[in-house]
Design a protein around this motif. Structure first.
Motif, short mmCIF file in Angstrom:
data_model
loop_
_atom_site.label_atom_id
_atom_site.label_comp_id
_atom_site.label_asym_id
_atom_site.label_seq_id
_atom_site.Cartn_x
_atom_site.Cartn_y
_atom_site.Cartn_z
N LEU A 179 0.86 -1.18 0.00
CA LEU A 179 0.00 0.00 0.00
C LEU A 179 0.89 1.23 0.00
O LEU A 179 1.73 1.41 0.90
CB LEU A 179 -0.92 0.02 1.23
CG LEU A 179 -1.68 1.33 1.49
CD1 LEU A 179 -2.64 1.63 0.35
CD2 LEU A 179 -2.43 1.27 2.82
N GLY A 180 0.75 2.08 -1.02
CA GLY A 180 1.59 3.26 -1.11
C GLY A 180 0.79 4.51 -1.43
O GLY A 180 -0.35 4.43 -1.92
N ALA A 207 -0.44 -4.56 -5.26
CA ALA A 207 -0.36 -3.33 -4.48
C ALA A 207 -1.50 -2.40 -4.85
O ALA A 207 -2.05 -2.47 -5.96
CB ALA A 207 0.98 -2.63 -4.72
N VAL A 208 -1.87 -1.54 -3.91
CA VAL A 208 -2.86 -0.50 -4.15
C VAL A 208 -2.24 0.83 -3.73
O VAL A 208 -1.33 0.88 -2.89
CB VAL A 208 -4.17 -0.75 -3.39
CG1 VAL A 208 -4.97 -1.87 -4.02
CG2 VAL A 208 -3.90 -1.06 -1.91
N PHE A 209 -2.76 1.92 -4.31
CA PHE A 209 -2.22 3.25 -4.03
C PHE A 209 -3.35 4.20 -3.64
O PHE A 209 -4.39 4.26 -4.32
CB PHE A 209 -1.46 3.78 -5.25
CG PHE A 209 -0.27 2.94 -5.59
CD1 PHE A 209 0.96 3.21 -5.01
CD2 PHE A 209 -0.37 1.86 -6.46
CE1 PHE A 209 2.08 2.43 -5.30
CE2 PHE A 209 0.73 1.07 -6.76
CZ PHE A 209 1.95 1.36 -6.18
N SER A 210 -3.16 4.92 -2.57
CA SER A 210 -4.17 5.83 -2.04
C SER A 210 -3.79 7.28 -2.32
O SER A 210 -2.61 7.65 -2.20
CB SER A 210 -4.32 5.63 -0.53
OG SER A 210 -3.07 5.83 0.13
N PRO A 211 -4.75 8.12 -2.72
CA PRO A 211 -4.47 9.54 -2.95
C PRO A 211 -3.95 10.22 -1.68
O PRO A 211 -4.36 9.88 -0.57
CB PRO A 211 -5.83 10.12 -3.37
CG PRO A 211 -6.63 8.94 -3.82
CD PRO A 211 -6.16 7.78 -3.00
N THR A 212 -3.02 11.15 -1.85
CA THR A 212 -2.52 11.91 -0.70
C THR A 212 -3.68 12.62 -0.01
O THR A 212 -4.51 13.27 -0.65
CB THR A 212 -1.49 12.95 -1.16
OG1 THR A 212 -0.42 12.29 -1.83
CG2 THR A 212 -0.93 13.72 0.03
#
Length: 405
Positions: A179-180, A207-212
């Motif tokens: 997760l990044g 993997a998954v990516f989350s918005p800042t």
């Protein structure tokens, strides 16, 4: 003297006195404008990564106070020009542009986010300005996006990831998920981690990516649980990291999944408490590193702030020490001379020995892996060093982000 001339003289003296009152105590001759060097701090002080920016700014100011107490940098008093970028690349570029054009600044540091740094570096030559990184992790900054006026004394994202990857080779963990944060640093570090996992003969499940600025991580936590991984690698920072760890505790994620992270930041440990216990990760700086230089730094820091320095504070402080060493070696504030002096520079600082490689302007330095534990007899959490890897093991080949072994 005529009465008219006397009136003029009295008027001048009164005006000068008024200026002194308005401006504060008169500075001694050696600290007037000609004897000041201004250093730009285009730093995110608000927004999701504002807490990191506050750490880095504090470290710069602490270093500047130390240098000024000893006579300044090449005899010039250090003054900082600070602008809050909010972590926005366009704001960062605009801030540095103003610093260069308005204040004549030729040295900048304290940029928090890698996407800000990536926006700044193409303009450094036109500004005739040196950029000393204090935190920026994206591997491209010392690889495909390298420019002559950029130097990175801090541990890069790939280097932090590499340290964790070397540790996991010795662990019993076999299946990994990631997760990044959905920007340059998050993607870059996750790519390196994925490759390292595969080279170690382990499974990388995705993997998954989350918005800042993400506040609700429940869907991401569900994906991690459903992946079947026995470990999850996190590339999160600031408020995002705090939100995830707090919610992961609520969902009891760590009961089934070992949490790994590129960065163990004491600021997050204070914010989330026991939710971070047992987490393993890299550390760009740790106050538990035993060396004379680090002990001296810690003693001075505790005298000033009555606490231990945190990770981003120690990391930025080292970058300031490198900046100082480059200027003093050049014996000049000329950009070309400083650039030449920094290339190949060797010194020992709060994280041990380092060398600013001429080939890619990345500092070759050792890396730490820590585990979050409770300090005996207290409820305080500390990042306990469980592994240390030498520079030649964690620093990638010149201009590269990947490792050959």
């Amino acid at each position: 003297m005529t009465e008219h001339a006397g009136l003029r003289r009295r008027t001048v003296l009164k005006t000068a006195a008024a200026v002194t009152v308005l401006s504060g105590p008169a500075l001694p001759a050696r600290t007037l404008a000609a004897d000041v060097v201004k250093i730009g701090l285009p730093v995110a002080l608000t927004g999701p990564i504002g807490g990191i920016g506050e750490q880095m700014k504090r470290a710069c100011e602490f270093w500047g106070k130390q240098v000024n107490a000893k006579g300044g940098l090449l005899g010039k008093k250090i003054e900082f020009v600070t602008q809050d970028t909010t972590g926005n690349p366009a704001n960062a570029v605009r801030s540095v542009q103003e610093m260069v054009e308005r204040d004549g600044i030729r040295l900048i540091t304290c940029v928090v986010a890698s996407n800000e740094a990536l926006a700044i570096v193409p303009k450094l030559a036109g500004w005739d300005t040196i950029f000393i990184s204090g935190d920026n992790g994206d591997g491209r900054l010392t690889a495909e996006s390298l420019v002559p006026n950029f130097f990175r004394p801090n541990t890069s994202g790939p280097m932090g990831t590499r340290a964790v990857a070397l540790w996991l080779r010795e662990s019993k963990l076999t299946k990994f998920y990631g997760l990044g944060m959905d920007y340059a640093w998050g993607h870059n570090s996750m790519d390196v981690f994925q490759n390292e996992v595969k080279k170690a003969g382990r499974q990388f499940l995705g993997a998954v990516f989350s918005p800042t600025g993400t506040k609700d991580f429940s869907t991401y936590i569900t994906k991690i649980r459903q992946s079947g991984a026995d470990a999850c690698y996190l590339v999160l920072a600031g408020d995002d990291n705090n939100a995830f760890l707090s919610q992961a505790k609520q969902y009891r994620l760590s009961d089934k999944v070992q949490l790994l992270t590129e960065l163990v930041d004491e600021m997050s440990l204070k914010a989330v408490g026991e939710a971070a216990v047992g987490m393993v990760g890299g550390s760009r700086y740790t106050p538990t590193y035993d060396s004379p230089e680090n002990k001296a730094f810690i003693a001075a820091w505790q005298a000033e702030y009555n606490r231990l320095p945190m990770m981003f504070e120690g990391d930025q402080y080292q970058s300031c020490v490198v900046l100082q060493a480059g200027v003093e070696k050049a014996n000049s504030f000329d950009t070309a001379k400083i650039r030449s002096a920094l290339e190949g520079l060797k010194l020992t600082s709060v994280k041990g020995p380092l060398e600013m490689r001429a080939c890619d302007h990345q500092a070759a330095e050792q890396g730490f892996v820590v585990k979050v534990v409770e300090k005996p007899g207290t409820k305080d959490l500390v990042p306990q060093v469980i592994a240390t890897y030498p520079a030649d093991k964690i620093t990638p080949p010149c201009n590269k982000m990947e490792y050959t072994d």
